[in-house]
Design an enzyme around this catalytic site. Structure first.
Site, mmCIF file in Angstrom:
data_model
loop_
_atom_site.group_PDB
_atom_site.id
_atom_site.type_symbol
_atom_site.label_atom_id
_atom_site.label_comp_id
_atom_site.label_asym_id
_atom_site.label_seq_id
_atom_site.Cartn_x
_atom_site.Cartn_y
_atom_site.Cartn_z
ATOM 1 N N PHE A 239 0.809 -1.220 0.000
ATOM 2 C CA PHE A 239 0.000 0.000 0.000
ATOM 3 C C PHE A 239 0.842 1.269 0.000
ATOM 4 O O PHE A 239 0.385 2.330 0.416
ATOM 5 C CB PHE A 239 -0.980 0.015 1.190
ATOM 6 C CG PHE A 239 -1.699 -1.276 1.399
ATOM 7 C CD1 PHE A 239 -2.472 -1.821 0.400
ATOM 8 C CD2 PHE A 239 -1.585 -1.971 2.597
ATOM 9 C CE1 PHE A 239 -3.127 -3.031 0.576
ATOM 10 C CE2 PHE A 239 -2.234 -3.180 2.784
ATOM 11 C CZ PHE A 239 -3.010 -3.716 1.767
ATOM 12 N N ILE A 468 2.779 -7.651 -5.169
ATOM 13 C CA ILE A 468 2.463 -7.256 -3.796
ATOM 14 C C ILE A 468 1.064 -7.736 -3.397
ATOM 15 O O ILE A 468 0.393 -7.132 -2.555
ATOM 16 C CB ILE A 468 2.607 -5.734 -3.608
ATOM 17 C CG1 ILE A 468 1.696 -4.956 -4.562
ATOM 18 C CG2 ILE A 468 4.052 -5.315 -3.800
ATOM 19 C CD1 ILE A 468 1.719 -3.447 -4.331
ATOM 20 N N GLY A 469 0.664 -8.848 -4.028
ATOM 21 C CA GLY A 469 -0.665 -9.392 -3.787
ATOM 22 C C GLY A 469 -1.664 -8.980 -4.836
ATOM 23 O O GLY A 469 -2.848 -9.320 -4.761
ATOM 24 N N ILE A 606 -8.991 -4.712 -19.280
ATOM 25 C CA ILE A 606 -8.924 -5.480 -18.043
ATOM 26 C C ILE A 606 -8.256 -6.820 -18.353
ATOM 27 O O ILE A 606 -8.819 -7.661 -19.054
ATOM 28 C CB ILE A 606 -10.325 -5.689 -17.435
ATOM 29 C CG1 ILE A 606 -10.996 -4.330 -17.179
ATOM 30 C CG2 ILE A 606 -10.230 -6.493 -16.154
ATOM 31 C CD1 ILE A 606 -10.249 -3.417 -16.236
ATOM 32 N N LEU A 607 -7.055 -7.008 -17.831
ATOM 33 C CA LEU A 607 -6.266 -8.193 -18.153
ATOM 34 C C LEU A 607 -6.845 -9.455 -17.529
ATOM 35 O O LEU A 607 -6.801 -10.532 -18.127
ATOM 36 C CB LEU A 607 -4.829 -7.995 -17.676
ATOM 37 C CG LEU A 607 -4.076 -6.839 -18.342
ATOM 38 C CD1 LEU A 607 -2.829 -6.500 -17.553
ATOM 39 C CD2 LEU A 607 -3.727 -7.185 -19.775
ATOM 40 N N ASN A 608 -7.343 -9.320 -16.310
ATOM 41 C CA ASN A 608 -7.935 -10.450 -15.598
ATOM 42 C C ASN A 608 -9.036 -9.911 -14.699
ATOM 43 O O ASN A 608 -8.747 -9.296 -13.667
ATOM 44 C CB ASN A 608 -6.863 -11.171 -14.771
ATOM 45 C CG ASN A 608 -7.398 -12.410 -14.067
ATOM 46 O OD1 ASN A 608 -8.533 -12.445 -13.609
ATOM 47 N ND2 ASN A 608 -6.576 -13.432 -13.963
ATOM 48 N N LYS A 678 -4.695 0.486 -18.429
ATOM 49 C CA LYS A 678 -4.558 1.598 -17.476
ATOM 50 C C LYS A 678 -4.484 1.056 -16.052
ATOM 51 O O LYS A 678 -4.760 -0.111 -15.810
ATOM 52 C CB LYS A 678 -5.743 2.560 -17.608
ATOM 53 C CG LYS A 678 -5.760 3.391 -18.878
ATOM 54 C CD LYS A 678 -6.939 4.352 -18.831
ATOM 55 C CE LYS A 678 -6.973 5.274 -20.021
ATOM 56 N NZ LYS A 678 -8.134 6.192 -19.973
ATOM 57 N N GLY A 681 -5.302 -0.220 -9.410
ATOM 58 C CA GLY A 681 -5.102 -0.514 -7.995
ATOM 59 C C GLY A 681 -5.450 0.614 -7.052
ATOM 60 O O GLY A 681 -5.871 0.372 -5.919
ATOM 61 N N GLU A 682 -5.280 1.859 -7.498
ATOM 62 C CA GLU A 682 -5.572 3.001 -6.627
ATOM 63 C C GLU A 682 -6.887 3.692 -6.969
ATOM 64 O O GLU A 682 -7.416 4.455 -6.168
ATOM 65 C CB GLU A 682 -4.405 3.996 -6.690
ATOM 66 C CG GLU A 682 -3.154 3.423 -6.047
ATOM 67 C CD GLU A 682 -1.912 4.235 -6.346
ATOM 68 O OE1 GLU A 682 -1.353 4.819 -5.411
ATOM 69 O OE2 GLU A 682 -1.500 4.280 -7.517
#
Length: 725
Positions: A239, A468-469, A606-608, A678, A681-682
């Site tokens: 984080f 990082i998870g 969206i890759l996955n 793009k 995560g944030e």
């Protein structure tokens, strides 16, 4: 969500490394079987400001197994800062134990090394420090205002004429919003196993960016970077707290050099509050002007925060206010106060998470004043041009996020008058917020290794990227599967080693786009070179095994590099989203429940969907935590954190969370990068807090401008002017 075991990007496959984690075979920093390792434990200061005038190590030295006690008196001389109060970044040096000065409560003042972890911890408690304490440390936010300074010329931004724009407004909102200090608290504690062997350094460490960790180590010890190797095969969450190198790594390396053995050091959960960074406390003054028809005329965002007395970090809270809406007159400022606290640093969506709370709360307040629907008010002030950067957006589907989210959420059932939607003792409110997050894309290298075994090609991808998870292993494997046209079970991904090709590491929402475009380049180069060797047209489809056979090879290696294009530099590249929340508030107790949430994300390809969904859920949970409970409190007399564990620093659990629907809009932004990816995560945490606070207002008629929002605050708050309940 249906999962699939199909190869290639775009499929919701399970994590390729999942079985390792479930079986306990995924090795984190402190789990590598390093022979002859010993254990180190940091010692923390017990004053906020002063000097060490005496050290008694006699009792600790008598403890069985103790090998070394390091303080400023016998520590190795390290590289110091070249200037007073430098800006810190992910590769900044980390000098420690260099003087008898104490700058904040909890600062490392010693390091004990012993044969066992328990011996080191016990002996650390026996080392006695005598201090000459300064009775007036700077630890009070309000009393430090007269010391506020402008960190740099870039800290202030303006366009148009803000005062003129405000004078042209029919309605004005001016309010102050406060967010407290927060701590990251990943599940995996910060840890390292550090070895110094004949000038060569090997460090297993929980770091998000191994290359920058290597640079920080070499810079601190003034040794060649090529003599430093950092390994972070798996990172149990970060984080942002593991972006830069913390001082336990330097102390462990220093000790290893002194005693000639590898040293393992693990930061305790208590030390996670004092020695691994934090999010700043921010006071944000928002001023917004608008015409009666909802047209924005002016917007200002003024932030007051703190930094340490040794280093500078500025959380860019005003970033979102510079570019999200079509406002001609804009003013953004930032001021910092030096305080006797540790240096803050980046925490998930630094600036956006906190700044969007202020902006999107103020936008809701203006919509209320104008008697406009909050969704329509935001849509009216949409823009396809980034007025701050003076560039067009590469793509911007914010309006679509708001429209689709409103439809999915059932926004038409919202009652505009607060307090009018009831169910027994519960007051029900609906809230909305818009979200945006910069989507960086950075130069990335990757290596692909092909090995033909009978009629099957097994592939290894190597890069110093970290997981990082977030699912880096999985999306990298999917990318290789896509561009090599082989099943995913024939692909092995090796990450987190600074000896591998360099990447920007994990952080800042640049990971997926950077890593996968780098892998695509390496895979395409491999295929192209093999075809060229046999005069095969690139357009001709040939199975990978046949290509190796035609080249009479059983193994082959290729590297690739991806970097931003000219088109990227000429556009403003962001991900966008919208958050909707339904909150039920008990009118007598102030207790509230987040019942439903809808998140719509426009984040490129969206890759996955499965791992992307996990990222959004994680962000939403952290955003809800900002509202529900998260705050780090400082003891006002001594400067220590009185929140020191999960017993008193509360984070959301399953029962706190709502039913959440996540919608990904179909989008491939080819200006952003070749694969159209793009960051996500944030984006998930951005403006979540505002959507909940706005829902609480719609339920109760009470504006909550200070986070976290506790039942006590709700009970004590008065109704907003114009609200009749």
């Amino acid at each position: 969500m249906k999962t699939s075991n199909e190869s290639g990007v775009g499929n919701a496959i399970n994590r390729v490394e999942g079985h390792l984690k479930v079986m306990g075979k995924a090795k984190y920093a402190s789990e590598f079987p390093v022979p002859n390792k010993v254990y180190g434990q940091g010692i923390n200061s017990t004053i906020a400001k002063g000097e060490i005038i005496g050290i008694d190590t006699s009792a600790a030295e008598k403890v069985k197994g103790v090998l070394k006690i390091i303080t400023y008196k016998n520590a190795e001389k390290l590289k110091g800062y070249d200037q007073e109060m430098p800006f810190i970044s992910t590769d900044t040096i980390a000098p420690v134990l260099q003087s008898n000065k104490v700058h904040y409560f909890g600062e490392y003042v010693g390091f004990v090394v012993a044969e066992t972890f328990e011996q080191a911890q016990y002996a650390a408690r026996l080392v006695k420090f005598e201090y000459k304490e300064d009775p007036k440390p700077t630890i009070n936010f309000d009393k430090s205002r007269n010391k506020a300074f402008k960190p740099s010329e870039k800290s202030d931004y303006s366009r148009g004429d803000f005062k003129k724009g405000m004078s042209e407004a029919d309605e004005v909102v001016k309010q102050t919003y406060n967010t407290p200090i927060e701590h990251h608290h990943p599940m995996e504690l910060h840890a390292t196993i550090a070895s110094w062997n004949n000038g060569k350094v090997l460090v297993y460490a929980s770091q998000q960016i191994v290359e920058d960790a290597s640079i920080a180590i070499s810079g601190t010890f003034q040794i060649p970077n090529e003599d430093v190797r950092v390994i972070a095969a798996f990172v149990g969450g970060g984080f942002g707290s593991k972006l830069n190198l913390d001082r336990h790594v330097i102390m462990a390396l220093m000790a290893s050099k002194m005693i000639g053995k590898p040293v393992q050091a693990t930061v305790t959960r208590h030390q996670m509050f004092t020695n691994t960074n934090m999010r700043q406390q921010n006071e944000q003054i928002m001023s917004i002007g608008a015409k009666r028809d909802g047209t924005l005329t002016a917007l200002s965002h003024e932030t007051l925060s703190h930094t340490s007395i040794k280093e500078i970090f500025q959380e860019p809270c005003g970033m979102v206010s510079k570019m999200l809406y079509n406002v001609p007159n804009n003013l953004v400022t930032a001021r910092l106060m030096p305080m006797n606290l540790q240096a803050p640093f980046a925490m998930r969506a630094p600036g956006e998470a906190t700044g969007s709370f202020a902006l999107e709360s103020a936008m809701d307040e203006m919509a209320w004043k104008l008697k406009m629907d909050p969704v329509e008010f935001r849509i009216k002030n949409d823009t396809q041009h980034d007025l701050h950067a003076n560039k067009p957006f590469s793509s911007r589907l914010l309006v679509e996020c708001l429209r689709i989210g409103a439809d999915k959420f059932g926004w038409e059932n919202r009652k505009s008058e607060p307090g009018t939607n009831k169910n027994g003792n519960w007051l029900i409110g609906y809230g909305v917020s818009a979200a945006s997050r910069n989507s960086p894309y950075k130069k990335t290298y990757a290596k692909v290794i092909l090995k033909l075994e009978k009629d099957k090609v097994n592939v290894t991808i190597q890069m110093d990227a970290t997981d990082i998870g977030t699912g880096s292993y999985t999306i990298i494997a999917q990318t290789a599967s896509e561009y090599l046209r082989i099943p995913i079970d024939q692909i092995t991904v090796e990450l987190g080693d600074s000896d591998f090709p360099p990447t920007p590491g994990s952080g800042g929402s640049w990971g997926a786009a950077s890593f996968c475009n780098g892998v695509q380049s390496a895979c395409e180069n491999a295929v192209s070179k093999l075809k060229k060797n046999r005069n095969i047209k690139n357009s001709e489809e040939v199975a990978l095994a046949d290509l190796l056979k035609r080249n009479q090879l059983t193994s082959f290696e290729a590297e690739g590099m991806a970097e931003p294009s000219d088109a990227f530099s000429k556009h403003s590249v962001f991900s966008f989203g919208a958050n909707f929340a339904e909150v039920w508030v008990d009118k007598d107790t102030g207790m509230y429940k987040i019942k439903r949430m809808v998140n719509v994300a426009s984040a490129g390809k969206i890759l996955n969907p499965k791992t992307a969904y996990g990222q959004i859920i994680g962000g939403i949970t952290m955003g809800a935590g900002m509202v529900i409970a998260e705050q780090s409190k400082i003891e006002p007399n001594f400067g220590n954190f009185i929140t020191r564990s999960f017993a008193d620093y509360h984070v959301p659990v399953n029962l706190d969370m709502a039913n959440v629907d996540v919608i990904f809009l179909p989008e491939e932004d080819k200006i952003a990068n070749k694969m159209g990816i793009k960051g996500i995560g944030e984006l998930g945490i951005t403006s979540v807090a505002a959507s909940i606070a706005n829902a609480i207002f719609n339920a109760t008629g009470k504006r909550m401008r200070d986070l976290p929002i506790t039942p006590e605050k709700l009970i004590e708050a008065g109704l907003e002017p114009g609200v009749k309940i």
